[in-house]
Design an enzyme around this catalytic site. Structure first.
Site, PDB file in Angstrom:
ATOM      1  N   SER A 126       0.825  -1.203   0.000  1.00  0.00           N
ATOM      2  CA  SER A 126       0.000   0.000   0.000  1.00  0.00           C
ATOM      3  C   SER A 126       0.860   1.253   0.000  1.00  0.00           C
ATOM      4  O   SER A 126       1.967   1.275   0.552  1.00  0.00           O
ATOM      5  CB  SER A 126      -0.868  -0.025   1.265  1.00  0.00           C
ATOM      6  OG  SER A 126      -1.420   1.240   1.534  1.00  0.00           O
ATOM      7  N   TYR A 151      -1.744  -1.591  11.078  1.00  0.00           N
ATOM      8  CA  TYR A 151      -2.040  -2.031   9.708  1.00  0.00           C
ATOM      9  C   TYR A 151      -0.903  -1.619   8.766  1.00  0.00           C
ATOM     10  O   TYR A 151      -0.364  -2.435   8.013  1.00  0.00           O
ATOM     11  CB  TYR A 151      -3.374  -1.413   9.230  1.00  0.00           C
ATOM     12  CG  TYR A 151      -3.517  -1.411   7.733  1.00  0.00           C
ATOM     13  CD1 TYR A 151      -3.871  -2.551   7.042  1.00  0.00           C
ATOM     14  CD2 TYR A 151      -3.247  -0.246   6.990  1.00  0.00           C
ATOM     15  CE1 TYR A 151      -3.961  -2.554   5.656  1.00  0.00           C
ATOM     16  CE2 TYR A 151      -3.332  -0.236   5.613  1.00  0.00           C
ATOM     17  CZ  TYR A 151      -3.691  -1.388   4.954  1.00  0.00           C
ATOM     18  OH  TYR A 151      -3.773  -1.387   3.586  1.00  0.00           O
ATOM     19  N   LYS A 155       2.119  -3.829   6.518  1.00  0.00           N
ATOM     20  CA  LYS A 155       2.466  -3.707   5.080  1.00  0.00           C
ATOM     21  C   LYS A 155       3.984  -3.558   4.932  1.00  0.00           C
ATOM     22  O   LYS A 155       4.602  -4.189   4.083  1.00  0.00           O
ATOM     23  CB  LYS A 155       1.738  -2.514   4.439  1.00  0.00           C
ATOM     24  CG  LYS A 155       0.240  -2.722   4.286  1.00  0.00           C
ATOM     25  CD  LYS A 155      -0.091  -3.852   3.326  1.00  0.00           C
ATOM     26  CE  LYS A 155      -1.563  -4.133   3.209  1.00  0.00           C
ATOM     27  NZ  LYS A 155      -1.874  -5.446   2.630  1.00  0.00           N
TER      28      LYS A 155
HETATM   29  N1  UFG Z   1     -12.923  10.609   3.579  1.00  0.00           N
HETATM   30  C1  UFG Z   1     -13.944  11.466   3.908  1.00  0.00           C
HETATM   31  N2  UFG Z   1     -15.100  10.931   4.394  1.00  0.00           N
HETATM   32  C2  UFG Z   1     -15.267   9.592   4.555  1.00  0.00           C
HETATM   33  C3  UFG Z   1     -14.213   8.722   4.217  1.00  0.00           C
HETATM   34  C4  UFG Z   1     -13.047   9.270   3.729  1.00  0.00           C
HETATM   35  O1  UFG Z   1     -13.819  12.689   3.784  1.00  0.00           O
HETATM   36  O2  UFG Z   1     -16.339   9.169   5.029  1.00  0.00           O
HETATM   37  C5  UFG Z   1     -11.683  11.186   3.022  1.00  0.00           C
HETATM   38  C6  UFG Z   1     -10.475  10.885   3.887  1.00  0.00           C
HETATM   39  O3  UFG Z   1     -10.346  11.838   4.897  1.00  0.00           O
HETATM   40  C7  UFG Z   1      -9.360  10.932   2.828  1.00  0.00           C
HETATM   41  C8  UFG Z   1     -10.039  10.451   1.546  1.00  0.00           C
HETATM   42  O4  UFG Z   1     -11.424  10.586   1.774  1.00  0.00           O
HETATM   43  O5  UFG Z   1      -8.958  12.256   2.650  1.00  0.00           O
HETATM   44  C9  UFG Z   1      -9.754   9.009   1.212  1.00  0.00           C
HETATM   45  O6  UFG Z   1     -10.063   8.221   2.358  1.00  0.00           O
HETATM   46  P1  UFG Z   1     -10.147   6.633   2.289  1.00  0.00           P
HETATM   47  O7  UFG Z   1     -10.460   6.146   3.674  1.00  0.00           O
HETATM   48  O8  UFG Z   1     -11.031   6.193   1.190  1.00  0.00           O
HETATM   49  O9  UFG Z   1      -8.681   6.250   1.867  1.00  0.00           O
HETATM   50  P2  UFG Z   1      -7.307   6.553   2.617  1.00  0.00           P
HETATM   51  O10 UFG Z   1      -6.511   7.369   1.663  1.00  0.00           O
HETATM   52  O11 UFG Z   1      -7.459   7.037   3.983  1.00  0.00           O
HETATM   53  O12 UFG Z   1      -6.854   5.057   2.782  1.00  0.00           O
HETATM   54  C10 UFG Z   1      -5.998   4.501   1.940  1.00  0.00           C
HETATM   55  C11 UFG Z   1      -6.167   2.970   1.928  1.00  0.00           C
HETATM   56  C12 UFG Z   1      -5.688   2.357   3.211  1.00  0.00           C
HETATM   57  C13 UFG Z   1      -4.368   2.944   3.612  1.00  0.00           C
HETATM   58  C14 UFG Z   1      -4.500   4.426   3.733  1.00  0.00           C
HETATM   59  C15 UFG Z   1      -3.315   5.133   4.323  1.00  0.00           C
HETATM   60  O13 UFG Z   1      -7.519   2.627   1.730  1.00  0.00           O
HETATM   61  O14 UFG Z   1      -5.551   0.994   3.006  1.00  0.00           O
HETATM   62  O15 UFG Z   1      -4.757   4.898   2.436  1.00  0.00           O
HETATM   63  O16 UFG Z   1      -2.489   5.667   3.354  1.00  0.00           O
HETATM   64  F1  UFG Z   1      -3.934   2.462   4.783  1.00  0.00           F
END
Ligand code: UFG
Length: 340
Positions: A126, A151, A155
């Site tokens: 990831s 988590y 990775k």
């Molecule tokens: N977000 C919202 N509202 C929500 C969910 C997410 O605003 O209800 C925002 C988050 O704050 C972030 C963006 O949408 O800015 C993306 O969020 P995600 O949870 O979809 O994805 P992430 O980038 O946080 O997560 C990804 C991978 C994980 C990994 C993580 C850390 O899905 O496996 O990146 O880099 F661990």
């Protein structure tokens, strides 16, 4: 002779899409999953898409005897290892569960790969390993940052397990693919993301809000130092992502690797803000989404996107689908689930 690829965690979101692409590329595929975080929906979807039922083994990769039995029953040429827990917040609450499950299962896969005549191992890593990057976009040479969750730590550790195993045992070759943000669904709408309970990730939360399962999407933070104040990510279409696995597996199986252990970013190279993604979803699907701005979510990085040049050049792979097409597919899948 046809080569056989084992897909651990193959009944899940990414595993099911990869399975379809592998079959379409002409590989024999064995799917194995302990079903701890999914039901048979996606496996049944795969069966419909490809028109036949693949060998399916319900088993836990933490069980070394079961892993050995699997490698004895099938001649495995390559294994793609997805079987792992993946919720960042849950991993902070239950670190030992995450360490036991994610690390032990991968050690067992490596052990079996070594002792059953050698095998190619593709690990699903990831972009989380880059943490909050100092320079953007990130290349594979960008430094890894200390993990901010168990988590993320699993990775990094599994990448290291693979690197070290490849170094010590010449019968193993390995590729780690670092995914950015996989979203979307198969164009057939027969497989897609199926989160249990309240979704953690953005796109399932958007589609569930649009269908009426959730009242309102919270956009976590609009005061980031980005053009519109919301976080920037590199959203990669799930079918594009799946195709990267086929390119990586064929590189391993056809003896085209330049090093016995290789790492590739799998992203588009295109930063998209949360607000841009929400707006694109509304536009392409012709609907209005109920959303509000909420405080920042702890642990979120401000911005991360990939430099995918290495994967483009070495794997001969490139992300092709537009964000709009991907969001239309995600919405079609949500409607399929709702029976609409
Ligand atoms: N977000 C919202 N509202 C929500 C969910 C997410 O605003 O209800 C925002 C988050 O704050 C972030 C963006 O949408 O800015 C993306 O969020 P995600 O949870 O979809 O994805 P992430 O980038 O946080 O997560 C990804 C991978 C994980 C990994 C993580 C850390 O899905 O496996 O990146 O880099 F661990």
């Amino acid at each position: 002779m046809k080569k056989t690829v084992l897909v651990s965690g193959g009944a899940g979101f990414i595993g099911s899409h990869v399975t379809v692409e592998l079959v379409e590329a002409g590989y024999d595929v064995v799917v194995a999953d302990n079903m701890s975080n999914c039901d048979m929906t996606c496996f049944e979807g795969v069966t419909k898409i490809i028109g036949r039922r693949l060998p399916f083994v319900q088993m836990d990769f933490c069980d070394m005897e079961a892993v050995n039995r699997l490698f004895e029953e099938y001649h495995i040429d390559a294994v793609i290892h997805f079987a792992a827990f993946k919720a960042v917040g849950e991993s902070v609450e239950m670190p030992l569960l995450y360490y036991r499950n994610n690390l032990l299962s991968f050690i067992n896969v490596l052990e079996a790969a070594r002792t059953h005549g050698g095998c190619n191992v593709l690990f699903s890593s990831s972009a989380t390993v880059y943490g909050e990057p100092e320079e953007l976009p990130v290349t594979e040479r960008s430094p890894r940052q200390p993990a901010t969750s168990p988590y993320g730590n699993t990775k990094q550790m599994c990448e290291d397990f693979l690197r070290d195993a490849v170094k010590a045992y010449s019968e193993i070759k390995g590729i780690a693919l670092r995914y950015f943000n996989p979203i979307g669904a198969h164009p057939s709408a027969l497989i897609g993301e199926l989160p249990r309970g309240v979704p953690n990730n953005l796109v399932p939360f958007i589609t569930q809000t649009a269908i009426g399962k959730r009242e309102c999407l919270s956009i976590f933070g609009n005061d980031y130092p980005t053009p519109d104040g919301t976080c920037l990510r590199d959203y990669i279409d799930i079918v594009d992502l799946a195709k990267a696995h086929v390119c990586a597996v064929s590189r391993m199986l056809d003896g085209r690797m330049k090093e016995p252990y290789e790492i590739f970013n799998v992203g588009t190279g295109r930063p998209v803000s949360v607000l841009e993604l929400v707006t694109a979803f509304e536009k392409v699907n012709g609907l209005k989404l109920n959303y509000r701005f909420a405080p920042r979510r702890s642990g979120d990085v401000t911005a991360i996107w990939a430099d995918p040049t290495l994967a483009n050049e070495e794997l001969g792979w490139k992300a092709e689908r537009s964000v709009e097409d991907t969001l239309a597919a995600a919405w079609a899948w949500e409607k399929h689930l709702a029976g609409k």
